[in-house]
Scaffold this active site. Structure first.
Site, short mmCIF file in Angstrom:
data_model
loop_
_atom_site.label_atom_id
_atom_site.label_comp_id
_atom_site.label_asym_id
_atom_site.label_seq_id
_atom_site.Cartn_x
_atom_site.Cartn_y
_atom_site.Cartn_z
N HIS A 10 0.85 -1.19 0.00
CA HIS A 10 0.00 0.00 0.00
C HIS A 10 0.88 1.24 0.00
O HIS A 10 1.83 1.35 0.78
CB HIS A 10 -0.90 0.03 1.24
CG HIS A 10 -1.99 -1.00 1.19
ND1 HIS A 10 -3.06 -0.99 2.05
CD2 HIS A 10 -2.19 -2.06 0.37
CE1 HIS A 10 -3.87 -2.00 1.79
NE2 HIS A 10 -3.34 -2.66 0.77
N TYR A 20 -9.03 4.87 7.88
CA TYR A 20 -9.11 5.27 9.28
C TYR A 20 -10.25 6.27 9.39
O TYR A 20 -10.16 7.39 8.86
CB TYR A 20 -7.80 5.91 9.74
CG TYR A 20 -6.66 4.94 9.92
CD1 TYR A 20 -6.27 4.54 11.19
CD2 TYR A 20 -5.96 4.43 8.83
CE1 TYR A 20 -5.21 3.65 11.38
CE2 TYR A 20 -4.91 3.54 9.01
CZ TYR A 20 -4.54 3.16 10.28
OH TYR A 20 -3.50 2.28 10.44
N PRO A 60 -2.51 0.05 18.94
CA PRO A 60 -2.38 -0.44 17.56
C PRO A 60 -2.69 0.60 16.50
O PRO A 60 -2.47 0.34 15.31
CB PRO A 60 -3.39 -1.59 17.51
CG PRO A 60 -4.39 -1.29 18.58
CD PRO A 60 -3.62 -0.60 19.66
N LYS A 119 2.64 -0.05 15.08
CA LYS A 119 4.07 -0.04 15.38
C LYS A 119 4.56 -1.24 16.18
O LYS A 119 5.77 -1.43 16.30
CB LYS A 119 4.42 1.24 16.14
CG LYS A 119 4.30 2.50 15.30
CD LYS A 119 5.22 2.45 14.12
CE LYS A 119 4.88 3.50 13.09
NZ LYS A 119 5.30 3.13 11.75
N TYR A 149 4.46 6.70 9.60
CA TYR A 149 3.65 5.51 9.33
C TYR A 149 4.44 4.44 8.57
O TYR A 149 4.41 3.26 8.93
CB TYR A 149 2.39 5.89 8.55
CG TYR A 149 1.31 4.84 8.58
CD1 TYR A 149 0.29 4.90 9.53
CD2 TYR A 149 1.29 3.78 7.68
CE1 TYR A 149 -0.71 3.93 9.57
CE2 TYR A 149 0.31 2.82 7.73
CZ TYR A 149 -0.69 2.90 8.67
OH TYR A 149 -1.67 1.93 8.71
#
Length: 387
Positions: free
Chosen positions: A72, A193, A285, A289, A377
């Site tokens: 992604h 998200y 979560p 990480k 990220y």
């Protein structure tokens, strides 16, 4: 038996450490209290940073990952009736994340050399951590030069450190995540998200036919209070907030509720015991990480042990904790930041709600703010923060 490094725990940290050490000619034994089938079936994280993928490939565990992992190059932040793509391919060129289940990573690592792992070992204890470390278990004893505690938050290695040596930092969040694995094709090509007044939701995936979803729920909730119909209804309410998006439902094949918490122990070492992964730190979560930090710890520990055996120097081992904690605290902040950015904390506080919306607007309209999210990220380069 005698080995150079005794490893407690056959999760990703312990297994990867064993393989990386073997590549440097260092012997190890991994002791795991659960069965192989249990370890290989535990559903956990599934978002791998670029550096984690590269490390697994270097360790020889990347063939299936490269073939089946879903690469992604962006994620979507969805709020206020609109979706906003954070484009990794534009903001951090050449770096991406790969969706590939943690249990698949474990399977790949075990398959490389199962002979180094002893499963279903009971009564594990560690001894003489300051000078002549050893690991005992029911029916056996491992004498070693060093011990790696890779046995998770509830393991036995961290509590074996004498009282007063370790300092812990903790934060508990006032909600949990309800996670499900469903036999249905993903309804989107990238992770979503979603921040809503009803609470947070995450649309993720594990394969072209298996999807992963999370819902922010009360810390007091149980699985019994969330039957399938309610789960899908709430997921639709939180995700079907932009025109043209329809969430496809399917058979729920696994579910669980995970408390949201942060935890760090300092230092991550005592004597000849070195803690790695969840044994030393836990992150919410939201920032994806946990597994990635474990891999970073293991890389640092492998290099330090190799230097000790190849050059006779303990300098890198002495600096292990300080080197790891630079990255750990960066990930702690990012995970906290993502959590506060996207979750509903207090529906009776309109001021806090407006602040959250303002920051979301900033992140989705400012290239500088979006780049900060993107580079954290996908994972900061290894060696970042090390003096």
């Amino acid at each position: 038996m005698r080995t150079q490094v005794g490893i407690v725990g056959a999760g990703p940290a312990g297994l990867l450490l064993s393989h990386l050490l073997a590549q440097r000619g260092i012997s190890s034994v991994v002791l795991e209290k659960h069965s192989r089938s249990y370890v290989e079936s535990r559903v956990r994280a599934g978002v791998l940073e670029q550096g984690t993928v590269d490390t697994l490939v270097e360790a020889g565990a990347g063939e299936r990952l490269l073939r089946e992992g879903l690469v992604h190059r962006g994620i979507e932040l969805r709020y206020g009736g609109a979706g906003h793509r954070i484009a990794f391919d534009k903001l951090v060129p050449g770096r991406a994340i790969t969706v590939y289940g943690q249990q698949e990573v474990v399977k790949d690592l075990i398959a490389l050399d199962p002979s180094r792992v002893r499963f279903e070992v009971s009564g594990v204890a560690v001894h003489s951590l300051e000078d002549s470390p050893a690991i005992t278990f029911d029916g056996g004893r491992v004498e070693c030069d060093f011990i790696a505690g890779c046995d998770g938050f509830h393991g036995i290695t961290r509590p074996s450190v004498p009282d007063g040596v370790l300092t812990t930092f903790e934060r508990a969040y006032p909600f949990s995540w309800l996670g499900i694995l469903a036999r249905v094709s993903p309804s989107a090509e990238e992770l979503i998200y979603a921040a809503t007044p009803r609470g947070f939701a995450l649309h993720s995936m594990r394969s072209p036919t298996i999807s992963r979803f999370y819902l922010q729920v009360s810390s007091a909730d149980t699985l019994e209070s969330w039957p399938a119909d309610r789960i899908w209804s709430e997921l639709r309410a939180r995700l079907e907030t932009v025109p043209g998006f329809t969430l496809e439902a399917g058979e729920i094949i696994e579910s669980g509720i995970t408390p949201m918490r942060s935890f760090v122990t300092e230092p991550m070492q005592y004597g000849r015991l070195y803690l790695a992964g969840d044994a030393a730190h836990i992150v919410p979560p939201t920032g994806a990480k946990g597994l990635n930090l474990a891999v970073a710890d293991v890389r640092v520990l492998t290099a330090a042990l190799a230097r000790f055996y190849e050059e006779g120097s303990s300098d890198a081992l002495d600096a292990y904790s300080a080197d790891c904690l630079q990255r750990v605290w960066r990930a702690q902040h990012f995970s906290w930041w993502m959590t506060t950015l996207l979750h509903t904390f207090d529906t009776d506080d309109p001021y806090a709600q407006r602040l959250q919306t303002s920051y979301l607007d900033y992140v989705t309209s400012s290239e500088a703010a979006a780049t900060t999210l993107a580079e954290n990220y996908v994972g900061l380069p290894y060696g970042w923060g090390v003096q």
